[in-house]
Structure formats: C-alpha cells, structure tokens
Design an enzyme around this catalytic site. Structure first.
Site, mmCIF file in Angstrom:
data_model
loop_
_atom_site.group_PDB
_atom_site.id
_atom_site.type_symbol
_atom_site.label_atom_id
_atom_site.label_comp_id
_atom_site.label_asym_id
_atom_site.label_seq_id
_atom_site.Cartn_x
_atom_site.Cartn_y
_atom_site.Cartn_z
ATOM 1 N N SER A 294 0.487 -0.919 -0.395
ATOM 2 C CA SER A 294 -0.149 -0.612 0.276
ATOM 3 C C SER A 294 0.527 0.748 -0.273
ATOM 4 O O SER A 294 1.857 1.367 0.602
ATOM 5 C CB SER A 294 -0.593 -0.471 1.089
ATOM 6 O OG SER A 294 -1.905 1.287 1.526
ATOM 7 N N GLY A 295 0.916 2.053 -0.971
ATOM 8 C CA GLY A 295 1.582 3.260 -0.961
ATOM 9 C C GLY A 295 2.831 2.910 -2.358
ATOM 10 O O GLY A 295 3.941 4.313 -2.178
ATOM 11 N N THR A 299 -2.652 2.302 -8.684
ATOM 12 C CA THR A 299 -3.469 2.832 -8.794
ATOM 13 C C THR A 299 -2.868 4.288 -9.648
ATOM 14 O O THR A 299 -3.292 4.111 -11.242
ATOM 15 C CB THR A 299 -3.538 3.491 -7.845
ATOM 16 O OG1 THR A 299 -4.123 3.387 -6.874
ATOM 17 C CG2 THR A 299 -4.902 5.049 -8.511
ATOM 18 N N ASN A 340 -1.298 6.142 3.003
ATOM 19 C CA ASN A 340 -1.379 6.186 1.919
ATOM 20 C C ASN A 340 -2.609 7.128 1.296
ATOM 21 O O ASN A 340 -3.404 7.382 2.235
ATOM 22 C CB ASN A 340 -1.657 4.812 0.701
ATOM 23 C CG ASN A 340 -1.369 5.659 -0.886
ATOM 24 O OD1 ASN A 340 -1.214 6.405 -1.290
ATOM 25 N ND2 ASN A 340 -1.414 4.580 -1.663
ATOM 26 N N SER A 343 -5.797 5.624 -1.231
ATOM 27 C CA SER A 343 -5.619 4.301 -0.869
ATOM 28 C C SER A 343 -6.178 3.555 -1.208
ATOM 29 O O SER A 343 -7.595 4.384 -1.324
ATOM 30 C CB SER A 343 -5.014 3.786 0.816
ATOM 31 O OG SER A 343 -5.203 2.130 0.766
ATOM 32 N N SER A 344 -6.515 2.598 -2.537
ATOM 33 C CA SER A 344 -7.258 1.384 -3.402
ATOM 34 C C SER A 344 -7.696 1.055 -1.961
ATOM 35 O O SER A 344 -7.145 -0.140 -1.361
ATOM 36 C CB SER A 344 -6.919 0.765 -4.116
ATOM 37 O OG SER A 344 -6.425 2.107 -5.301
ATOM 38 N N GLY A 567 -2.870 -3.287 -2.431
ATOM 39 C CA GLY A 567 -1.434 -3.939 -2.052
ATOM 40 C C GLY A 567 -1.320 -4.836 -0.457
ATOM 41 O O GLY A 567 -2.213 -4.655 0.188
ATOM 42 N N GLU A 569 -0.850 -5.502 2.882
ATOM 43 C CA GLU A 569 -1.044 -4.347 4.282
ATOM 44 C C GLU A 569 -0.490 -5.501 6.295
ATOM 45 O O GLU A 569 -0.915 -6.008 6.020
ATOM 46 C CB GLU A 569 -2.367 -3.856 4.251
ATOM 47 C CG GLU A 569 -2.663 -2.634 3.372
ATOM 48 C CD GLU A 569 -4.211 -2.199 3.839
ATOM 49 O OE1 GLU A 569 -4.750 -0.993 2.407
ATOM 50 O OE2 GLU A 569 -4.598 -3.047 4.125
#
Length: 1191
Positions: A294-295, A299, A340, A343-344, A567, A569
C-alpha cells in the site's frame, strides 16, 4: 508512480542528492542498512595470485541478526545451485482441494532482450574478475582506476549495515579493508561480497550486473532513484520506485518515443507497448499485473498504462471515457490512510477490448471487496472515502440546499478522525472533475443528483441518535434533523425508518414478533444500513460505467487486462479487511511464482532441454493455510460464522486448536493470531471478524429500502434479495429471513479471486512490481531496509537468475515453421516442421549456444528471435510492396474504366437534362412572347382609344365653333310661337355650347404649348445650321490645304521625272561598255551598288501613282464626311471624329511619303556622282525646292 494525486509521477525535476550511505564510491564507501538474511552456504574460492584462499559467504556467520524468511539469492552466479523444487505442480496442489488453475503449463512470451555479453555468468575466483574490471577502466572514477590491485567489496558491519570497502592486503583468510573516513579493518573473507565496477552503476537492467547480490541490487536501484530514473528492469519484471513527486518521464513526447522504439529504457510505457504488440502478433489476450505494498504507487501506474493504451488504441472516443473512469472510482473507492493519501480500498480489473485493427472498442471493470467498514469508522489520521469530503466542499449552493449538506465537521461519521483534508489536494476541484467524468460516462443529471442524495443520506445516517425508552435498555431513534433528512433523501416515511432502526421482526413458528433493540444493536443496524447503501451505490456506479463502455462496441475477443488491486498491508491492528487483502496478495504472488519460476522451469524439463533448476521461495504453504478444507482459515471462519453463539474469541481458539501445527500459523494471546506471509509475518485481531464476514443486513432494512420512492434504494433492495436467493453450501442457519441465505464475505471473495486467477491464467502476463521507498511519502527518502524487504518479496534476484540463464522465447515447431518457413526454398519448406525449423536455424547462422531444440518447441535466448523477425518483416514488406504496386495498377485501370463509363453516362444524363431544360425554357419564352404581345396590344389599344377620343372631342369643338360662326343668329329667325315650344331645346343647346367652349379653350392652350415647342425646335435648328456652316468652312479650308499640298507634290514629281529623263539621255551617249556595266549593277537599299537608271524612273512613276491614288482616296473620304455632316448621306458614324481621324491619317501618310522622297533623292544623288558640277548644282536646287515645299 505515486500513491497520491499530489505525489504522482509527473514532469518536475528532482534536486535530491544521494544519501550519505550510498554516496559515490570515489568518496566514501556506502553503508547498507538491515541486510540480515544472507545464507551461510555460499563460498567464494580465492586464488594464490590474489592472496585470498577463503570463499565469500553471503553473510557474516557470526551475525545473530538473521531473519527466518531469507532466501539463497546472494552470491556468485557461477556456483552450483543445490536443491530444486521439491514438489511438482500436481503435488503442490494435492493438499488443497481448491485451485483456480487447470494444471496446465502456460508458455511465457518473449522477454526484453539484452546483449550477448550480459548473458555470461560471473567468474567464481577473485583474480578472474580483475580483467573484467580492466575492460571498464575508461568509465571507472574510483581509486581502482589508478591502483588495480585494490578491489571493492561489500562488508557487513556488526550492526547489520553494509559498507563498500577497498581490500588493501590479505593474509590467509583475513583481509585488510579500508572503509569510509579512512577506517581500516581486518576482517574474515567470509564476511565480504563482491561489488560491481563503477561502469555498471545505474544500469537499467539488473541482468547486466556482473555480481548479483542484495547490496549490489539495492545500490543500483537507489543510484537510479536519486537521478529520477524510477524504473528498473529485473529480467521480465519492471521494478518501479514511487518518487512521491512529479518526474519528467511522461507525456505525448515520451509516448511517441516508445511507440517508435526510439527509447529503450525501462518504463510502464515499454511494458504496455510490449503487451499490445504481442496481443496483435500472437492473437492472445494480455494482462498487466501491478502489485506492491500500500502506497507503492499501483493506482498511478495503472493510470499511466491506461494512458498509453488510449494513445495507441484511441480514435473512436471510447478511450476518453475509459480514462475518465479513474476519477470516479478513486473518489468512491479510495481513501487516505496512514501510509497512503490515495489508498485503493478495493480491487479492480480493467479489461480493455480491442478491434481487429488494434483500436479500443470497449472495456469492462470488475471490482473486488470494497472496504465498507470505512464508511462508518476510520482511525485517527485517516479519512473516509474521498467523495464525502469532495461533496461537502464542492457542491453548488442549489445542490447543498436540496441535500441539506453541512460542513464535514458536522457529520459524526467524518469527525471520528481529526483529518479532514489532504495536503496539496483541492476537494472542491476534485468534485468538479468527478461530475465532469460522470457526464462523460453518460450518467444523467437526474441520476447524479440521486447518487449525491444517497451519499448525503449515508452521512446523515451517522447523525441518527437513539434514546432509552425503558428499564431494559431498549432504545428508539430520535426524530431529529438526522432522521428526518435520511427519510427525505432516500424517499421513505420517517416512522418506517424509525421503526426499522429501533425494532426487528422475528418469526417464531407462525407468529411474527417485534423485538426492540438495545443501543448497541440499534447502532449496528444503523451502521449496517449505511454500509449497505454505500456498497450498493458503488456497485451500481460500476454497472453504469460498464454499460457506457460496452454499449455498441464491437469486440473481437482480444483484450488487455490491467489489475490494480490493494497491496499487502500490515498495521498495528489488522482486522478482517487486511486478512482478505493479504490473502489476495498471496494468491497473486502464487500466480507470479507460477509464471516466472514454476511453469518456466517445468516447461524446460518437460521439453527435454538441458537445464539446472533455480530455487525460489514458494508461498504454497501459506495458501494451503488459507484454502485447505476443512481445516483452513477460510473454512473455519465460515463454519464459526454459521453458529448463532459463535464469537470472535471462540473463532480465535478454534484456529489455535486446529492450526498450531502449521508452520505458517502462530497463535497469539487473546483473540489474535499471526500468519507468516510471503512479505512477512502479520498479526491479526479477530475482533469483528465474524460480524464482518456475515455482513448482516436484516430483512426489515431491505424491506425499508424497497418501500422508498427513490429508484436507487429500490434497485439496491432488489439486488440484495436476488443475491440472498442464491443457494449456499453448508449447514447455515440463522434467524432473520434473508440473512440465513446469504453467502459469507470470505466465501464470496474467494470465489471472485478464483475467477480472477482463471482469467489471468488465460492471458500472457506482464508484471510490474511497485516499491515504496519510505513510509513517510517523502520525496528522495530511500529506506534501504524497507526497499530490501519488498525486493525479497518480489523474488527479484531469482527472476534475474532465470532470465539470464534461461530461454525466454519459445515457439512450437509447427508455429516456427509456419511463421518462417516461407523464407526457405519450396523443396525444404515442404518437409516436416522439425526439419524446416532446423533448416531455418542453419540458414540464418544462429549459433547452437543461443537456442535449444525441445521435444515440441524451440527455445531461444534473449534477442535471437529478433534476427528472424527482421528478415521476415523485410521479406513481407517486399512482397507487400509488389502486391501493392500490382493491385494499384489494377485499381487504376478499373478506375479509368469507371471514369470513362461515368463520363459517358454523365453526358447522356446531362444532355437529356439540358434538352428538358431547353424545352421548358422555350415554352416559357413563347408564353412570355404571347403575354407581352397581349399586354402591348392592350396598352396600344388603350393609348389609341385615348387619342381617338381626344381627337373626336377636338373635332367636335372645332366643328361646333365653325357651325356657330357660320350659322349666325339663325335662332332669331324662327317664329315666336316656336320659342315656347323649343325652350327646353334651347336650354339643351346652350349647355352643349358651354361644353364646346371649354373644349376650345383647352385646345387653344394645347396649341400654344405646341407653338412654344416649335419655336424652341426652330431655335435649335438654327444653331445646328450655324454650326454646320462653320464645319463647311473648315472642311473647305482643309480641302484647299490638301489641294495645295497635292499640287506641290505633283510639281515635285514632274521635276523629278524631267531630271531623270535628261540624265538618261546623257547616259545613252556614253560607250556601250559603260552602259553594259551600269545595267549589270544593281540598285539595292541594303547594298553598296546602284541600280540602272530605268529602275529609278520606275520608282518615280510608282510614287506618282501612289500620290494620285491617295489624293483621290482622301478627297473621296472628305467629300463623304461632308455629305454625312450636311445630312445628304446617312451613316452610323460621328463625322467630327472621323474627320479628325482622316486628318491624322493624311498627316502620317504625308510624313511617310516625304521620307521616301528623300530616300529617292539620296539614291539619285549616288547615281549622279560621276557627272559634272552642273548636274550637281541642279540636284541641289531640286533638293532645296522639295525640302522647302514639304516643310
């Protein structure tokens, strides 16, 4: 690539410097942090020449900081790799009943090529590496360039850091090295790893590194990162470092450059270009799998790939709609987390379809596991979904009033966290972009208002409060502003909403019982309704987008899928969402391993080529922990969720009871447990696991939504009831109507994930590994330990090893012969595919080391297939050129024939059309003539009748006057008796007489006018006569002048004749010889000779005749003009103008005639040069006389 909109890669330069730990080698040796997992079985054998007798170990064996997830990835590549893959593909899934794969190998396609020298392996001895360094001496800037015997190596300090040191001397197994700041240490040879020469610093492909170990890879990536080169190739995998800022690597110029292949450096554009070219060439669907923590920038990387596809496959307009889906999905599905800013919180697979010509023809978006809990709760420092803040900040006043919108600080769901904004992000501007995107994907304004109403209803749902109504802690919803606004926005009755949030209907036997809810139950019911509305709204939006992208688009089956999924986490507290997310990442890692490790090596072995296995870290044990039946994490979670009395604690205890023996599982205190993932160990808190897995929404809430007047809640309720009717496997029982029939979230997510894997297995994958350089989203900050951990998870070193020693390009014998067989002679091309394939390889002199022939396929090393492709393309280009010329000739001949036929047809059509138009025009002309004739005759008749009537009146008046004048007093002679009888008649006659008198007066007035006009005309005539007399006088004077001039000319001519006659008589008395000579000589104006005298007489006679003729002509013309002027003759000309023109003609002729007379004089003078002075005197007198006359 970046994780937020403000930190996405773009077009700004970086001014960051390289960290001190990785400074230039010429200054101080760098220090690498946290490289602890190095195997102890790697040895580097020295030589006597170098004084090093030991071997390099991958790590210091005395170091106690070794973590459990190390992999044998460092060291010399020439050493033997022991061991192999213990289990085959079939054995690997034997323990697991569920698998998304069909157990067939899938051949990977051609990988990016490298140069031949990059394929070589590293020499194992230290002394053998010195020559390779001398080859790069021209580019080396360190002290090694001056002193070859000082070699560089990586040394691991006792604290776990790595530094680059220079070997000064060696004694046995001990080596003296120089570190940064002049520090000198005596270390064991086992603690050193070889360093690459400086010429290899910052290479764009890790396959080019001479020494492949963790510190070298880490240093190379950081060297490029500090120069804003965020992309690095690791064989077939693209490694992308998030710069957390804009970098100048994107735009139309770069897109055109990668499209034309003028840039070969690693890039997302290059990966996307490879995917679209392979899709067209091989007619196989492609997939771009973007993974990372994540981050890490997944995306943004997906958006960059979509931009390139839109640029290459655009033209129909659908690509613009596809790009505009990103702002919508990010607004409704992304949120700010601690790591992030964008973040998605869901996974998405964008499947872009292409036409036969390679143009985008449509797209489809599939989403996975939206994090619904974020709607009702968010941790400190985080935000809920972006769309809530964008709506509150950017809604226009009319919409705010209609939806009763307040500030973000007024909503309880949003003010759980003190974070309301993101640095560098304007929520109001983002809302405008979202509305524009909704318009582009054809969401109507009415539906948009309904969507915003649902969002406002969710926000107001959090403000609904409850009041205790009895001693049993039962509550009832307070009819305040929150409850009223929710009811108005979703279109339901306030009482029904209040009852649905405060009570629950239970069915016991045949009776329905209404149960009041406690405060915690009511809050859970309220939050469950809010989450369901938001999740249903998100799914509805995705459905509308898919309709927009798929309507009327023709698909051919070819597609490129871009996977952008959450991603890996690991937070301080990890709940059910992290559990599902990390499970998905485990499955994606397995897909990565299958294609880059398992299937690759298994295909080599199955096809019988010479190959040594490469070890890699497999995560199959972790997947078995999740998916194994009946004692897997997911199975036990579903089982515990079906029990009415199941709690999070009982679930945690059941896990510890059944899974403690698994090496990837470890039970913790209380409700926690830990799982050893491929990216590291994560501890999960089971609090809320069962409730989130059940995802309960009571039937009362569904019925409430179905009773709303707004169409969206009705659609949501219909979809929920449809899903609840799907059958479930397992003894699920729970009271509550639709709840007992609903699939669990984990089961549903597992099914979606298996479908995703099956879809990806049917495509050719392209992997992009996104790396997060630090946890603070800080540009230029490179956390070596964090990066190294992610590189280990990616298996970068193993990928590079297989790529360097493997055969990335493979093709079946049949396909190879079919694709390149036409390059051979027809006799050879007609043989079996294997013979044709071997003949092609010999024909183009491909060395045996660069390929291997398997049982069913040919295997090539990188770059070898390019020679054949170039030859094939060149030959096909020539063939197409010949075909195009011939077809062009045929087309031109056909076109000429068509043109002739068209011209003939046009001539007939135009002729017929013209004839019809002429007939119509002729008919109209005749009609016009008839009409004109009638009108003119009518006008003439009317005019004639008027004149006739007037004439009669005049005649009657005159005749009456004459009669009266002649009759006298005739009336007085009559008798007196008749006077009385004729009194009336006398009166009548007197009236007639008065009328006649009036007419006489009018006639006299008209006569006077005519007399005046006659006088005027008489005066004009007198003027014209005076003028004519003047003209006559002028004409007579001119005639006299002309006659004088004519007489002068005649006299001159007569004198000339007499003179010539006298000269002729004199010459006749001369001797016959002279006369003969004179007759033989010629008289020419252009020569020096003279003519005979008879010729001179002829000239004089001709001039006299010309004079008489011209004088006669001028005289006749002048006489005619005088007659015209006097009116004796008629002619359509102006006498004055013609007279002036005649005078000019006469003057011109006179001048010309005079000049010719003078020429005649000159000639005659030449003839008389031999005569006496008397003759000369006469000639002079004649000349004077003529000149005086003409002048």
């Amino acid at each position: 690539m970046a994780s937020t909109k403000t930190s996405s890669p773009g077009f700004q330069d970086s001014s960051e410097r390289m960290p001190k730990s990785f400074a230039s080698k010429s200054r101080s040796p760098p220090s690498l942090q946290s490289i602890k997992s190095l195997p102890v079985d790697f040895r580097f054998t020295g030589s006597s020449a170098s004084g090093v007798s030991g071997q390099y170990d991958d790590a210091n064996t005395d170091n106690s900081n070794v973590i459990c997830d190390s992999i044998p990835e460092n060291g010399d590549l020439c050493g033997e790799v022991d061991g192999g893959i213990e289990d085959s593909a079939g054995e690997m899934y034997q323990a697991n009943g569920d698998t998304p794969y069909d157990r067939k190998t899938i051949a990977t396609d051609e990988r990016p090529s490298v140069s031949d020298e990059d394929l070589g392996l590293v020499a194992p001895h230290l002394h053998s590496s010195a020559p390779s360094r001398s080859e790069f001496r021209w580019g080396d800037t360190t002290s090694y360039a001056a002193k070859k015997h000082k070699l560089q190596s990586w040394f691991q300090l006792p604290n776990g850091n790595w530094e680059l040191g220079k070997m000064l001397s060696s004694s046995g197994t001990e080596i003296v090295i120089s570190l940064s700041e002049g520090k000198v240490l005596k270390v064991n040879a086992d603690s050193l790893l070889p360093a690459n020469p400086d010429i290899l610093d910052g290479v764009d492909d890790l396959m080019q590194l001479s020494y492949l170990n963790e510190p070298s890879v880490l240093y190379n990536i950081q060297h490029r990162y500090n120069q804003d080169m965020i992309y690095t190739k690791a064989g077939p995998v693209l490694v992308a470092i998030n710069p957390f800022k804009k970098v100048p690597l994107y735009g139309n110029d770069y897109i055109d450059a990668y499209k034309r292949k003028s840039i070969e450096s690693p890039h997302v554009y290059a990966i996307t270009d490879t995917a679209i070219r392979e899709m067209i060439r091989d007619e196989v669907n492609q997939s771009i799998i973007i993974s990372g923590e994540s981050g890490a920038g997944k995306t943004e990387t997906a958006k960059i790939a979509m931009q390139y596809l839109a640029a290459l496959g655009g033209g129909s307009g659908i690509e613009y709609e596809i790009l505009k889906t990103n702002p919508i999905l990010e607004a409704f599905g992304n949120a700010k987390t601690l790591r992030n800013d964008n973040s998605s919180r869901f996974g998405k697979l964008i499947e872009i379809h292409f036409s036969e010509t390679g143009k985008i023809s449509g797209a489809k978006i599939q989403t996975f596991l939206l994090e619904k809990s974020r709607v009702v709760q968010c941790a400190e420092g985080e935000r809920s979904y972006h769309i809530f803040y964008q709506l509150c900040a950017g809604a226009p006043p009319a919409l705010r009033e209609k939806l009763d919108l307040k500030s973000v600080h007024d909503y309880k769901y949003l003010k759980q966290s003190s974070c309301y904004s993101i640095n560098g992000v304007d929520d109001a501007e983002q809302f405008r972009i979202v509305v524009e995107a909704l318009d582009i994907v054809h969401v109507s304004k009415e539906d948009q208002e309904t969507v915003f109403a649902m969002l406002s209803a969710v926000l107001w749902m959090g403000n609904v409060s409850f009041a205790v109504i009895d001693n049993e802690n039962h509550v009832e919803a307070v009819a305040d502003e929150g409850l009223t606004n929710v009811a108005k926005l979703i279109g339901c009755d306030v009482g029904e909403l209040k009852q649905a949030l405060s009570t629950r209907k239970m069915r016991v036997g045949n009776d329905n019982i209404i149960q009041k809810l406690t405060l915690s139950q009511a809050i859970d019911t309220r939050d469950a309704l809010a989450k369901s509305i938001y999740a249903s709204l998100f799914d509805w939006l995705v459905e509308q987008i898919n309709k927009s992208l798929a309507v009327g688009k023709r698909r051919t089956g070819r597609s490129i899928s871009i996977l952008d999924i959450y991603g890996f986490e690991s937070f301080d507290r990890n709940s059910f969402e992290q559990f599902c997310i990390n499970y998905a990442n485990e499955r994606l890692q397995q897909h990565f391993n299958r294609h880059l490790f398992k299937l690759e090596q298994e295909e080599y072995i199955q096809d019988g080529i010479d190959w040594n296995r490469v070890d890699f870290e497999d995560n199959q044990d972790c997947l078995n922990l999740f998916e194994k039946k009946p004692l897997g994490l997911l199975s036990l979670l579903d089982e515990e969720s079906t029990f009415p009395n199941g709690t999070d604690l009982t679930f945690a205890n059941k896990l510890k009871q059944h899974l403690n023996s698994n090496s990837c599982f470890r039970g913790e205190r209380g409700k926690a447990f830990s799982v050893c993932h491929y990216a590291g160990e994560v501890m999960y808190d089971t609090t809320g696991f069962l409730e989130k897995n059940r995802d309960l929404l009571h039937l009362d809430s569904i019925q409430l939504l179905s009773s709303c007047t707004c169409h969206l809640p009705q659609t949501f309720a219909s979809n929920m009831l449809t899903q609840s009717e799907k059958p479930v496997v397992g003894p699920l029982y729970k009271s509550g109507g639709a709840d007992s029939q609903k699939l669990s979230v984990a089961t549903k997510f597992k099914g979606q994930l298996f479908q995703l894997m099956q879809r990806l297995e049917s495509t050719t994958p392209h992997f992009i590994r996104c790396i997060k350089p630090n946890n603070f989203q800080s540009p230029g900050n490179y956390d070596q330990g964090l990066v190294l951990q992610q590189l280990r998870c990616c298996g970068v070193l193993e990928v590079v090893r297989i790529s360097r020693s493997g055969f990335p390009t493979r093709m079946s014998h049949q396909k190879f012969a079919r694709r390149y067989g036409f390059l051979l002679l027809e006799s050879v091309a007609s043989q079996d595919p294997l013979s044709v394939s071997v003949a092609i390889l010999h024909q183009f002199n491909i060395v045996p080391e660069m390929y291997q022939v398997g049982y069913t396929k040919l295997f090539f090393r990188t770059g070898q297939i390019g020679v054949l492709e170039d030859t094939r393309n060149h030959t096909l280009h020539g063939i197409l050129r010949v075909q195009s010329c011939f077809r062009g000739h045929q087309a031109r001949c056909h076109l000429r024939g068509l043109r002739r036929g068209i011209a003939t047809l046009q001539s007939f059509v135009r002729g017929e059309k013209t004839r019809k138009e002429f007939a119509i025009s002729l008919q109209r002309h005749r009609a016009a003539v008839v009409i004109q004739k009638q009108i003119r005759s009518r006008i003439a008749r009317k005019k004639f009748m008027n004149i006739y009537d007037a004439s009669i009146v005049i005649q009657s008046v005159i005749r009456g006057w004459l009669v009266r004048r002649c009759s006298g007093d005739l009336g007085l002679l009559t008798g007196g008796g008749r006077k009385d009888k004729d009194s009336d008649e006398v009166l009548v006659k007197s009236s007639f007489l008065a009328e006649l008198q009036r007419r006489v007066l009018r006639a006299e007035a008209a006569l006077r006018e005519k007399e005046e006009e006659n006088d005027i005309l008489h005066q004009r005539l007198q003027q014209y006569e005076n003028r004519w007399s003047e003209y006559e006088l002028k004409m007579k004077s001119m005639e006299e002048v002309w006659q004088k001039q004519m007489r002068s000319l005649q006299s001159s001519l007569s004198i000339a004749k007499k003179s010539l006659a006298l000269d002729d008589s004199r010459r006749n008395s001369d001797a016959s010889v002279n006369l003969t000579d004179e007759r033989d000589s010629s008289w020419d104006a252009g020569s020096n000779g003279v003519r005979p005298m008879s010729a001179g007489l002829t000239v004089i006679s001709r001039m006299a005749e010309e004079f008489e003729q011209r004088s006669q002509v001028f005289g006749d013309d002048a006489k005619f003009l005088v007659e015209v002027k006097s009116g004796q003759a008629e002619a359509s000309l102006n006498p004055d103008r013609e007279l002036r023109r005649l005078k000019q003609m006469f003057e011109a002729w006179k001048k010309d005639y005079g000049s010719r007379l003078r020429e005649t004089k000159v000639i005659l003078q030449k003839l008389g040069n031999e005569e006496g002075s008397g003759d000369k005197g006469r000639k002079k007198w004649w000349v004077r006389r003529n000149s005086s006359r003409f002048n």
